[in-house]
Design a protein around this motif. Structure first.
Motif, PDB file in Angstrom:
ATOM      1  N   GLU A  72      -0.679 -13.135   2.051  1.00 58.72           N
ATOM      2  CA  GLU A  72       0.617 -12.643   1.829  1.00 58.72           C
ATOM      3  C   GLU A  72       1.709 -13.591   2.192  1.00 58.72           C
ATOM      4  O   GLU A  72       2.898 -13.478   1.301  1.00 58.72           O
ATOM      5  N   HIS A 112      -4.851  -5.886 -11.133  1.00 59.79           N
ATOM      6  CA  HIS A 112      -4.127  -4.666 -10.740  1.00 59.79           C
ATOM      7  C   HIS A 112      -2.967  -5.085  -9.628  1.00 59.79           C
ATOM      8  O   HIS A 112      -2.079  -4.433  -9.564  1.00 59.79           O
ATOM      9  N   TYR A 113      -3.267  -6.253  -8.984  1.00 56.51           N
ATOM     10  CA  TYR A 113      -2.461  -6.870  -8.023  1.00 56.51           C
ATOM     11  C   TYR A 113      -1.640  -7.986  -8.131  1.00 56.51           C
ATOM     12  O   TYR A 113      -0.501  -8.207  -7.422  1.00 56.51           O
ATOM     13  N   VAL A 114      -2.233  -8.804  -8.721  1.00 59.93           N
ATOM     14  CA  VAL A 114      -1.615 -10.211  -8.716  1.00 59.93           C
ATOM     15  C   VAL A 114      -2.158 -10.884 -10.242  1.00 59.93           C
ATOM     16  O   VAL A 114      -3.233 -10.708 -10.444  1.00 59.93           O
ATOM     17  N   TYR A 167     -10.026 -10.448  -3.884  1.00 61.26           N
ATOM     18  CA  TYR A 167      -9.787  -8.871  -3.991  1.00 61.26           C
ATOM     19  C   TYR A 167      -9.701  -8.069  -2.853  1.00 61.26           C
ATOM     20  O   TYR A 167      -9.141  -7.285  -2.604  1.00 61.26           O
ATOM     21  N   MET A 191      -6.458  -8.523  -1.280  1.00 57.10           N
ATOM     22  CA  MET A 191      -5.452  -7.766  -1.983  1.00 57.10           C
ATOM     23  C   MET A 191      -5.522  -6.221  -1.655  1.00 57.10           C
ATOM     24  O   MET A 191      -4.632  -5.533  -1.388  1.00 57.10           O
ATOM     25  N   THR A 192      -6.971  -5.818  -1.391  1.00 61.98           N
ATOM     26  CA  THR A 192      -6.810  -4.179  -0.875  1.00 61.98           C
ATOM     27  C   THR A 192      -6.586  -4.078   0.690  1.00 61.98           C
ATOM     28  O   THR A 192      -6.017  -3.156   0.860  1.00 61.98           O
ATOM     29  N   ASN A 218      -2.623  -3.677   0.698  1.00 60.85           N
ATOM     30  CA  ASN A 218      -2.302  -2.604  -0.074  1.00 60.85           C
ATOM     31  C   ASN A 218      -2.784  -1.601   0.840  1.00 60.85           C
ATOM     32  O   ASN A 218      -2.817  -0.180   0.280  1.00 60.85           O
ATOM     33  N   GLU A 245      -5.893  -0.296   1.127  1.00 57.89           N
ATOM     34  CA  GLU A 245      -6.893   0.406   0.379  1.00 57.89           C
ATOM     35  C   GLU A 245      -8.119   0.337   1.250  1.00 57.89           C
ATOM     36  O   GLU A 245      -8.248  -0.484   1.879  1.00 57.89           O
TER      37      GLU A 245
END
Length: 157
Positions: free
Chosen positions: A90, A29-31, A143, A146-147, A150, A152
């Motif tokens: 990032e 979903h992210y990368v 993971y 990534m959250t 974002n 999340e």
């Protein structure tokens, strides 16, 4: 940019495979993410640890492509909190055009040639984990990063 986890030998324990598969699906979903498995060496009883590391280095180096940014997951590497790792990723995602390769070596670690081919070393803990387990821990931390990036709610402080 694509993130690749390059590992020596396949993951054999089904509970690790399930966890790695779950986090790999979530990461999509992210990368772009890929787990690449280098076949485990055969007939190693007559080989010293250094000989095994050299043969694994041959396979690791063969799997690399020009332009790859290589990070060894190594006990002597730089340590991060999850927030610091997210920030690290990032920056890498903004500056690396092709592939960001994280490498898990074999049971004896890496040869000098593997260290020379890498741009960095990261340690996931001061503790030692099995090479099977570190794959799951790394994919979960990727993971989590990534959250975090974002905003999340997966990560809690």
């Amino acid at each position: 940019m694509k993130i690749v986890l390059l590992v020596v030998g396949k993951t054999t324990e089904s509970y690790f495979v399930q966890g790695i598969d779950e986090y790999s699906k979530r990461l999509a979903h992210y990368v772009p993410f890929e787990l690449t498995v280098i076949p485990e060496l055969r007939n190693t009883k007559s080989l010293s640890a250094d000989q095994q590391k050299e043969r694994e280095a041959d396979l690791i180096l063969k799997a690399l492509q020009p332009g790859d940014y290589v990070v060894l997951l190594d006990e002597h590497g730089r340590e991060f909190t999850s927030l610091q790792f997210a920030s690290y990723l990032e920056k890498k995602m903004a500056n690396i055009a092709k592939r960001l390769i994280f490498v898990v070596g074999g049971p004896y670690g890496f040869s000098n040639r593997a260290y020379q081919a890498a741009q960095e070393k990261i340690s996931l803990s001061k503790m030692t984990y099995s090479h099977q387990m570190i794959r799951l821990i790394f994919t979960e931390q990727l993971y989590r990063a990534m959250t975090i990036l974002n905003n999340e709610p997966y990560h809690h402080e």
